[in-house]
Design a protein around this motif. Structure first.
Motif, PDB file in Angstrom:
ATOM      1  N   ASN A 284       0.845  -1.200   0.000  1.00 52.91           N
ATOM      2  CA  ASN A 284       0.000   0.000   0.000  1.00 52.91           C
ATOM      3  C   ASN A 284       0.879   1.248   0.000  1.00 52.91           C
ATOM      4  O   ASN A 284       1.059   1.908   1.020  1.00 52.91           O
ATOM      5  CB  ASN A 284      -0.921   0.002   1.222  1.00 52.91           C
ATOM      6  N   TRP A 286       1.444   4.939  -1.764  1.00 54.97           N
ATOM      7  CA  TRP A 286       0.716   5.941  -2.540  1.00 54.97           C
ATOM      8  C   TRP A 286       1.606   7.087  -3.018  1.00 54.97           C
ATOM      9  O   TRP A 286       1.199   7.852  -3.877  1.00 54.97           O
ATOM     10  CB  TRP A 286      -0.454   6.494  -1.714  1.00 54.97           C
ATOM     11  N   SER A 288       4.956   7.904  -4.899  1.00 53.38           N
ATOM     12  CA  SER A 288       5.966   7.232  -5.725  1.00 53.38           C
ATOM     13  C   SER A 288       7.387   7.619  -5.350  1.00 53.38           C
ATOM     14  O   SER A 288       8.329   6.852  -5.586  1.00 53.38           O
ATOM     15  CB  SER A 288       5.718   7.538  -7.204  1.00 53.38           C
ATOM     16  N   GLU A 384      -4.484  -4.280  -9.750  1.00 48.85           N
ATOM     17  CA  GLU A 384      -4.370  -2.887 -10.155  1.00 48.85           C
ATOM     18  C   GLU A 384      -5.647  -2.113  -9.853  1.00 48.85           C
ATOM     19  O   GLU A 384      -5.596  -0.959  -9.398  1.00 48.85           O
ATOM     20  CB  GLU A 384      -4.058  -2.806 -11.661  1.00 48.85           C
ATOM     21  N   ALA A 385      -6.781  -2.722 -10.085  1.00 54.25           N
ATOM     22  CA  ALA A 385      -8.054  -2.044  -9.815  1.00 54.25           C
ATOM     23  C   ALA A 385      -8.197  -1.715  -8.335  1.00 54.25           C
ATOM     24  O   ALA A 385      -8.633  -0.611  -7.967  1.00 54.25           O
ATOM     25  CB  ALA A 385      -9.216  -2.921 -10.286  1.00 54.25           C
ATOM     26  N   LEU A 387      -5.750  -1.385  -5.986  1.00 59.62           N
ATOM     27  CA  LEU A 387      -4.762  -0.414  -5.507  1.00 59.62           C
ATOM     28  C   LEU A 387      -5.008   0.984  -6.073  1.00 59.62           C
ATOM     29  O   LEU A 387      -4.877   1.985  -5.347  1.00 59.62           O
ATOM     30  CB  LEU A 387      -3.348  -0.896  -5.843  1.00 59.62           C
ATOM     31  N   THR A 388      -5.345   1.095  -7.343  1.00 58.67           N
ATOM     32  CA  THR A 388      -5.587   2.428  -7.897  1.00 58.67           C
ATOM     33  C   THR A 388      -6.843   3.058  -7.295  1.00 58.67           C
ATOM     34  O   THR A 388      -6.892   4.269  -7.069  1.00 58.67           O
ATOM     35  CB  THR A 388      -5.700   2.379  -9.428  1.00 58.67           C
ATOM     36  N   SER A 389      -7.848   2.230  -7.029  1.00 56.87           N
ATOM     37  CA  SER A 389      -9.049   2.747  -6.369  1.00 56.87           C
ATOM     38  C   SER A 389      -8.731   3.225  -4.957  1.00 56.87           C
ATOM     39  O   SER A 389      -9.206   4.284  -4.524  1.00 56.87           O
ATOM     40  CB  SER A 389     -10.132   1.673  -6.336  1.00 56.87           C
ATOM     41  N   LYS A 391      -5.942   4.394  -3.863  1.00 57.20           N
ATOM     42  CA  LYS A 391      -5.197   5.643  -3.963  1.00 57.20           C
ATOM     43  C   LYS A 391      -6.131   6.815  -4.239  1.00 57.20           C
ATOM     44  O   LYS A 391      -5.996   7.891  -3.641  1.00 57.20           O
ATOM     45  CB  LYS A 391      -4.130   5.532  -5.061  1.00 57.20           C
ATOM     46  N   ARG A 392      -7.090   6.631  -5.147  1.00 54.08           N
ATOM     47  CA  ARG A 392      -8.064   7.691  -5.425  1.00 54.08           C
ATOM     48  C   ARG A 392      -8.893   8.014  -4.191  1.00 54.08           C
ATOM     49  O   ARG A 392      -9.123   9.183  -3.866  1.00 54.08           O
ATOM     50  CB  ARG A 392      -8.993   7.265  -6.564  1.00 54.08           C
ATOM     51  N   LYS A 395      -6.899  10.057  -1.537  1.00 55.28           N
ATOM     52  CA  LYS A 395      -6.774  11.483  -1.861  1.00 55.28           C
ATOM     53  C   LYS A 395      -8.102  12.204  -1.699  1.00 55.28           C
ATOM     54  O   LYS A 395      -8.156  13.311  -1.131  1.00 55.28           O
ATOM     55  CB  LYS A 395      -6.247  11.665  -3.282  1.00 55.28           C
ATOM     56  N   GLU A 478     -15.854   3.150  -3.612  1.00 55.36           N
ATOM     57  CA  GLU A 478     -15.669   4.448  -4.266  1.00 55.36           C
ATOM     58  C   GLU A 478     -16.999   5.164  -4.492  1.00 55.36           C
ATOM     59  O   GLU A 478     -17.089   6.384  -4.321  1.00 55.36           O
ATOM     60  CB  GLU A 478     -14.933   4.252  -5.595  1.00 55.36           C
TER      61      GLU A 478
END
Length: 500
Positions: A284, A286, A288, A384-385, A387-389, A391-392, A395, A478
């Motif tokens: 996890n 976020w 980079s 990927e779905a 982890l990217t979710s 991160k969104r 934020k 989300e």
């Protein structure tokens, strides 16, 4: 005869009551360490949330919300995160081996899932219903060792790997090994900290030596503060035995920079402290610019590597798996003498073994489908779905929190949590004191009653004197996140207005 039986039956409740009243087991008589231990993420707020859930089942109109949103604990699948297809296929096949032999099995299960299940079953001829070796299945421990070696570029041995019921059980084993009975021992723990550590130390009757992270610097870990804590504790007769570092951080969401980690390694080496590296959030990440480095890798790449005893923990509960209920995890020991390792194995053996489903889940965590295999594309897409979710959502939530009056929150660099600071009006603090509550617990309870959102007050993690916080996950789906943020905002505005 019937009358005699009736008289005996009538006497039975009185006899039971007499036996109960004669019992000496009261709260005053049990182990005081159990009474003093606190575990905030399953504390007062969660008990009240459970009561609300029961009340809502009886009367859905009783509260101004239709459901609870449990942001109090990193439990992704409780908030609708779906398990990974490959992992669940393999687990199904290992739990019920006959599935693989059914006609049409090759249409239900991917070929690499079938192959992995058969590999596990061949290595575990007794099946998952039998005890494993106390240290865990040898095949899975080798998979963990291979994972560590590939991740760090540093060899690992399965003999140094212990499979556990989540990372928490491993922490308990190591504290039992390190802390000496009757000695005035302590452990350096970050403030804020995950309450597992404070509760475990209370049970061990050892002292928690809290070192404060610096919120204004993104929850930085100041090594001079560690030095101060060691000197101060030794001056009053408390011997520090270990340093706990949670990286990425819980509840703070910070990720340690590389140079800071090197300084921590040097500090532990200088002071003969066992470094306990809680690395369960290593997937996890976020930010980079702050990639995950294990303490094992950092230590190995120092020139020369200083003497160090290191224990690293990992878990299936976090990352993108979220398999909390399967209770899978491991720890690796580095720099320990063979005779100490033997004592640790003896300690672990008292519990016979960790649960076998969790052991397989750990193997699946560290050895995903290979590139080019039948399941790889689906696995990679699911990972990927998720982890990217996350991160969104992280934020979006923190941006929303930072718009609230008197609220300040660092953007998470890792993990699953936000830990906002809340400036509470003096009248709110006074109202909390009148109610016998810590002010941030008073705020969190009011939030729960008004919105159904369950968070954990910062006082449960420890915090700088004079500050108030709460911890929330960013795990709600989300599509629900905007509603969660709006409910928080409406509540907060009303709370501030009420007590201004």
């Amino acid at each position: 005869l019937c009358g005699m039986h009736t008289r005996q039956a009538l006497r039975r409740p009185a006899m039971l009551s007499l036996r109960r009243s004669a019992s000496t087991l009261t709260v005053a008589d049990i182990n005081p360490a159990v009474v003093s231990a606190q575990y905030a993420v399953r504390g007062e707020l969660v008990l009240r949330a459970a009561a609300i859930k029961e009340e809502m089942a009886a009367d859905p109109s009783k509260f101004p919300f239709s459901k609870l949103v449990e942001c109090n604990i990193g439990n992704p699948q409780a908030l609708q995160q779906q398990p990974l297809s490959f992992n669940r296929q393999v687990l199904s096949l290992v739990v019920m081996p006959g599935l693989a032999e059914l006609p049409g099995a090759e249409k239900l299960f991917e070929p690499d899932a079938l192959a992995r299940a058969r590999e596990y079953l061949a290595a575990i001829p007794s099946g998952l219903g039998a005890y494993s070796e106390s240290q865990g299945f040898a095949l899975v421990r080798q998979q963990v060792a291979d994972f560590i070696g590939a991740r760090d570029g540093v060899p690992a041995s399965k003999d140094d790997i212990f499979l556990t019921d989540g990372a928490s059980k491993g922490v308990g084993f190591l504290l039992s090994l390190i802390l000496r009975s009757g000695a005035n021992d302590g452990v350096l723990v970050p403030i804020p900290q995950y309450p597992l550590y404070s509760a475990s130390l209370a049970l061990q009757q050892a002292e928690m030596l809290g070192y404060e992270l610096v919120e204004e610097e993104g929850w930085a870990l100041p090594v001079p503060e560690l030095e101060r804590m060691v000197a101060e504790s030794r001056a009053r007769g408390v011997e520090p035995r270990s340093l706990v570092v949670i990286n990425p951080g819980n509840p703070t969401g910070n990720s340690l920079p590389l140079e800071n980690m090197r300084e921590v390694v040097k500090f532990c080496s200088r002071n003969n402290l066992v470094l306990m590296a809680d690395e369960v959030y290593q997937e996890n990440i976020w930010e980079s610019s702050l990639p995950f480095y294990s303490f094992k890798k950092v230590h190995a790449e120092m020139s020369p590597p200083p003497p160090l005893q290191l224990v690293s923990f990992h878990s299936t509960s976090k990352g993108f798996l979220g398999e909390c209920g399967l209770r899978g995890g491991y720890f690796e020991i580095c720099g320990f003498d063979a005779d100490v390792r033997a004592q640790l194995l003896k300690l672990v053996s008292i519990s016979l073994c960790s649960n076998t489903m969790g052991q397989i889940a750990t193997g699946l965590m560290v050895q995903p489908p290979a590139v080019g295999s039948a399941s790889h594309a689906t696995y990679a897409a699911e990972r990927e779905a998720i982890l990217t979710s996350m991160k969104r959502r992280a934020k979006r939530l923190v941006d929303g929190l930072n718009q609230l009056e008197g609220v300040s929150c660092n953007q998470p660099q890792g993990a699953m949590y936000a830990f906002p600071s809340v400036s509470l009006p003096p009248k709110a603090v006074a109202a909390a004191e009148a109610a016998g509550k810590v002010p941030d617990a008073f705020y969190a309870l009011a939030l729960l009653e008004a919105t159904g959102i369950v968070v954990v007050p910062g006082s449960g993690f420890g915090q700088k004197s004079g500050t108030w916080h709460f911890r929330t996950t960013f795990l709600p789906p989300e599509e629900d996140m905007e509603g969660v943020i709006q409910r928080m905002a409406d509540f907060h505005a009303g709370f501030i207005a009420k007590y201004s």
